[in-house]
Design a protein around this motif. Structure first.
Motif, PDB file in Angstrom:
ATOM      1  N   UNK A  66       0.395  -1.670   0.107  1.00  0.00           N
ATOM      2  CA  UNK A  66       0.061   0.047   0.057  1.00  0.00           C
ATOM      3  C   UNK A  66       0.937   1.472  -0.410  1.00  0.00           C
ATOM      4  N   UNK A  67       0.552   2.205  -0.641  1.00  0.00           N
ATOM      5  CA  UNK A  67       0.846   3.574  -0.789  1.00  0.00           C
ATOM      6  C   UNK A  67       0.579   4.455   0.437  1.00  0.00           C
ATOM      7  N   UNK A  68       1.544   6.035   1.520  1.00  0.00           N
ATOM      8  CA  UNK A  68       1.623   5.893   2.705  1.00  0.00           C
ATOM      9  C   UNK A  68      -0.348   6.392   2.483  1.00  0.00           C
ATOM     10  N   UNK A  69      -0.582   7.246   1.664  1.00  0.00           N
ATOM     11  CA  UNK A  69      -1.832   7.612   1.827  1.00  0.00           C
ATOM     12  C   UNK A  69      -3.160   6.180   1.731  1.00  0.00           C
ATOM     13  N   UNK A  70      -2.838   5.172   1.523  1.00  0.00           N
ATOM     14  CA  UNK A  70      -3.291   4.041   0.856  1.00  0.00           C
ATOM     15  C   UNK A  70      -3.762   3.443  -0.493  1.00  0.00           C
ATOM     16  N   UNK A  71      -2.779   4.470  -0.816  1.00  0.00           N
ATOM     17  CA  UNK A  71      -3.431   3.180  -3.062  1.00  0.00           C
ATOM     18  C   UNK A  71      -2.494   1.507  -2.527  1.00  0.00           C
ATOM     19  N   UNK A  72      -3.284   1.921  -3.223  1.00  0.00           N
ATOM     20  CA  UNK A  72      -3.727   0.127  -3.225  1.00  0.00           C
ATOM     21  C   UNK A  72      -4.977  -0.599  -2.398  1.00  0.00           C
ATOM     22  N   UNK A  73      -5.048   0.115  -1.525  1.00  0.00           N
ATOM     23  CA  UNK A  73      -5.954  -0.354  -0.209  1.00  0.00           C
ATOM     24  C   UNK A  73      -7.670   0.367  -0.291  1.00  0.00           C
ATOM     25  N   UNK A  74      -7.701   1.707  -0.824  1.00  0.00           N
ATOM     26  CA  UNK A  74      -8.907   1.749  -1.088  1.00  0.00           C
ATOM     27  C   UNK A  74      -9.674   1.850  -2.478  1.00  0.00           C
ATOM     28  N   UNK A  75      -8.912   0.794  -3.125  1.00  0.00           N
ATOM     29  CA  UNK A  75      -9.194   0.430  -4.598  1.00  0.00           C
ATOM     30  C   UNK A  75     -10.170  -1.032  -4.111  1.00  0.00           C
ATOM     31  N   UNK A  76     -10.315  -1.238  -3.181  1.00  0.00           N
ATOM     32  CA  UNK A  76     -10.486  -2.459  -2.962  1.00  0.00           C
ATOM     33  C   UNK A  76     -11.924  -2.767  -2.050  1.00  0.00           C
ATOM     34  N   UNK A  77     -12.049  -1.081  -1.598  1.00  0.00           N
ATOM     35  CA  UNK A  77     -13.576  -1.133  -0.946  1.00  0.00           C
ATOM     36  C   UNK A  77     -14.333  -0.627  -0.982  1.00  0.00           C
ATOM     37  N   UNK A  78     -15.757  -1.579  -0.554  1.00  0.00           N
ATOM     38  CA  UNK A  78     -16.866  -2.073  -0.655  1.00  0.00           C
ATOM     39  C   UNK A  78     -17.472  -0.164  -0.223  1.00  0.00           C
ATOM     40  N   UNK A  79     -18.893   0.177  -0.754  1.00  0.00           N
ATOM     41  CA  UNK A  79     -19.712   1.587   0.600  1.00  0.00           C
ATOM     42  C   UNK A  79     -19.512   1.638   1.614  1.00  0.00           C
ATOM     43  N   UNK A  80     -18.931   0.736   2.104  1.00  0.00           N
ATOM     44  CA  UNK A  80     -19.048   0.293   4.292  1.00  0.00           C
ATOM     45  C   UNK A  80     -18.181   0.393   5.032  1.00  0.00           C
ATOM     46  N   UNK A  81     -16.945   0.269   3.899  1.00  0.00           N
ATOM     47  CA  UNK A  81     -14.935   0.411   4.566  1.00  0.00           C
ATOM     48  C   UNK A  81     -14.989   1.665   4.984  1.00  0.00           C
ATOM     49  N   UNK A  82     -13.871   1.766   5.860  1.00  0.00           N
ATOM     50  CA  UNK A  82     -13.108   3.043   6.214  1.00  0.00           C
ATOM     51  C   UNK A  82     -11.579   2.400   5.933  1.00  0.00           C
ATOM     52  N   UNK A  83     -10.845   3.558   5.823  1.00  0.00           N
ATOM     53  CA  UNK A  83      -9.493   3.269   5.429  1.00  0.00           C
ATOM     54  C   UNK A  83      -9.073   4.413   6.742  1.00  0.00           C
ATOM     55  N   UNK A  84      -7.832   4.334   7.718  1.00  0.00           N
ATOM     56  CA  UNK A  84      -7.622   5.271   7.925  1.00  0.00           C
ATOM     57  C   UNK A  84      -5.791   5.134   7.810  1.00  0.00           C
ATOM     58  N   UNK A  85      -5.239   6.434   7.382  1.00  0.00           N
ATOM     59  CA  UNK A  85      -3.806   6.572   8.154  1.00  0.00           C
ATOM     60  C   UNK A  85      -3.460   7.568   8.698  1.00  0.00           C
ATOM     61  N   UNK A  86      -2.460   6.997   9.898  1.00  0.00           N
ATOM     62  CA  UNK A  86      -1.678   8.301  10.178  1.00  0.00           C
ATOM     63  C   UNK A  86       0.002   8.376  10.445  1.00  0.00           C
ATOM     64  N   UNK A  87       0.112   9.469   9.634  1.00  0.00           N
ATOM     65  CA  UNK A  87       1.514   9.355   9.448  1.00  0.00           C
ATOM     66  C   UNK A  87       2.245  10.503  10.055  1.00  0.00           C
ATOM     67  N   UNK A  88       3.552  10.115  10.749  1.00  0.00           N
ATOM     68  CA  UNK A  88       4.201  11.148  11.669  1.00  0.00           C
ATOM     69  C   UNK A  88       5.394  11.628  10.339  1.00  0.00           C
ATOM     70  N   UNK A  89       5.280  13.256  10.920  1.00  0.00           N
ATOM     71  CA  UNK A  89       6.077  13.975  10.185  1.00  0.00           C
ATOM     72  C   UNK A  89       7.326  14.501  10.913  1.00  0.00           C
ATOM     73  N   UNK A  90       8.399  15.270  10.307  1.00  0.00           N
ATOM     74  CA  UNK A  90       9.333  15.186  11.544  1.00  0.00           C
ATOM     75  C   UNK A  90       8.959  16.443  11.934  1.00  0.00           C
ATOM     76  N   UNK A  91      10.232  16.539  12.590  1.00  0.00           N
ATOM     77  CA  UNK A  91      10.476  17.674  13.909  1.00  0.00           C
ATOM     78  C   UNK A  91      10.222  19.023  13.124  1.00  0.00           C
ATOM     79  N   UNK A  92      11.006  18.856  12.506  1.00  0.00           N
ATOM     80  CA  UNK A  92      10.389  19.526  11.781  1.00  0.00           C
ATOM     81  C   UNK A  92       9.519  20.785  11.426  1.00  0.00           C
ATOM     82  N   UNK A  93       8.680  20.298  11.533  1.00  0.00           N
ATOM     83  CA  UNK A  93       7.133  20.511  11.353  1.00  0.00           C
ATOM     84  C   UNK A  93       6.565  21.260  12.680  1.00  0.00           C
ATOM     85  N   UNK A  94       6.538  20.791  14.139  1.00  0.00           N
ATOM     86  CA  UNK A  94       6.748  21.262  14.810  1.00  0.00           C
ATOM     87  C   UNK A  94       6.652  23.519  15.363  1.00  0.00           C
TER      88      UNK A  94
END
Length: 168
Positions: A66-94
């Motif tokens: 899967x890609x970081x944001x769900x590419x490869x997964x979201x294409x398989x979803x049906x109408x009752x499905x949910x996908x959650x991605x939580x991605x951490x970024x570097x300390x320079x974003x703080x």
């Protein structure tokens, strides 16, 4: 790390309890070193890239690739499905305006938008939010399988978001 539904997924200072019929994976991407070695896992990214934790959750079978944001997964979803991605970024974003909101957010049905998808897929809707929790910058990206089912799906997504714990 992969965990079956009904279990607790932990690692990299993150933890989440998974409800029934949900599965999750928590990992850091393998990053390129500039040289590929025979027999080693193929790296992604570029040499010197900093790898941060990525948490993927879904109420359907998540594909191994899967890609970081769900590419490869979201294409398989049906109408009752949910996908959650939580991605951490570097300390320079703080401290930047984008990551100023504090705490793992909760979603509202009206926040889901078909145009909020990384790539539009008929019927689906997405939500993206940047925030800081425990002095760590994150992006939350959620896809629901049906924009028309946003009310019940948002409620289920929030039940999972409430289970996420972030350690400093």
């Amino acid at each position: 790390m992969t965990t079956p539904a009904g279990k607790r997924l932990t690692g990299h200072g993150l933890a989440v309890g998974l409800p029934a019929r949900w599965e999750g994976r928590l990992y850091r991407r393998v990053v390129a070193t500039g040289q590929q070695q025979p027999g080693k896992q193929q790296a992604f990214g570029w040499a010197g890239e900093q790898s941060h934790p990525i948490l993927h959750l879904g109420n359907f079978a998540l594909p191994a690739s899967r890609g970081d944001y769900g590419t490869g997964a979201v294409e398989r979803m049906g109408p009752e499905n949910m996908f959650v991605a939580l991605l951490e970024f570097g300390a320079d974003c703080l401290g930047t305006a984008l990551y100023a909101p504090a705490g793992v957010p909760r979603v509202r049905p009206g926040q889901f938008n078909p145009n909020g998808m990384q790539r539009r897929i008929a019927g689906q809707a997405g939500f993206q939010h940047f925030f800081t929790e425990a002095n760590r910058p994150f992006c939350l990206y959620v896809v629901i399988g049906s924009h028309r089912n946003a009310v019940p799906l948002a409620k289920q997504v929030n039940a999972v978001l409430e289970q996420i714990e972030v350690q400093p």
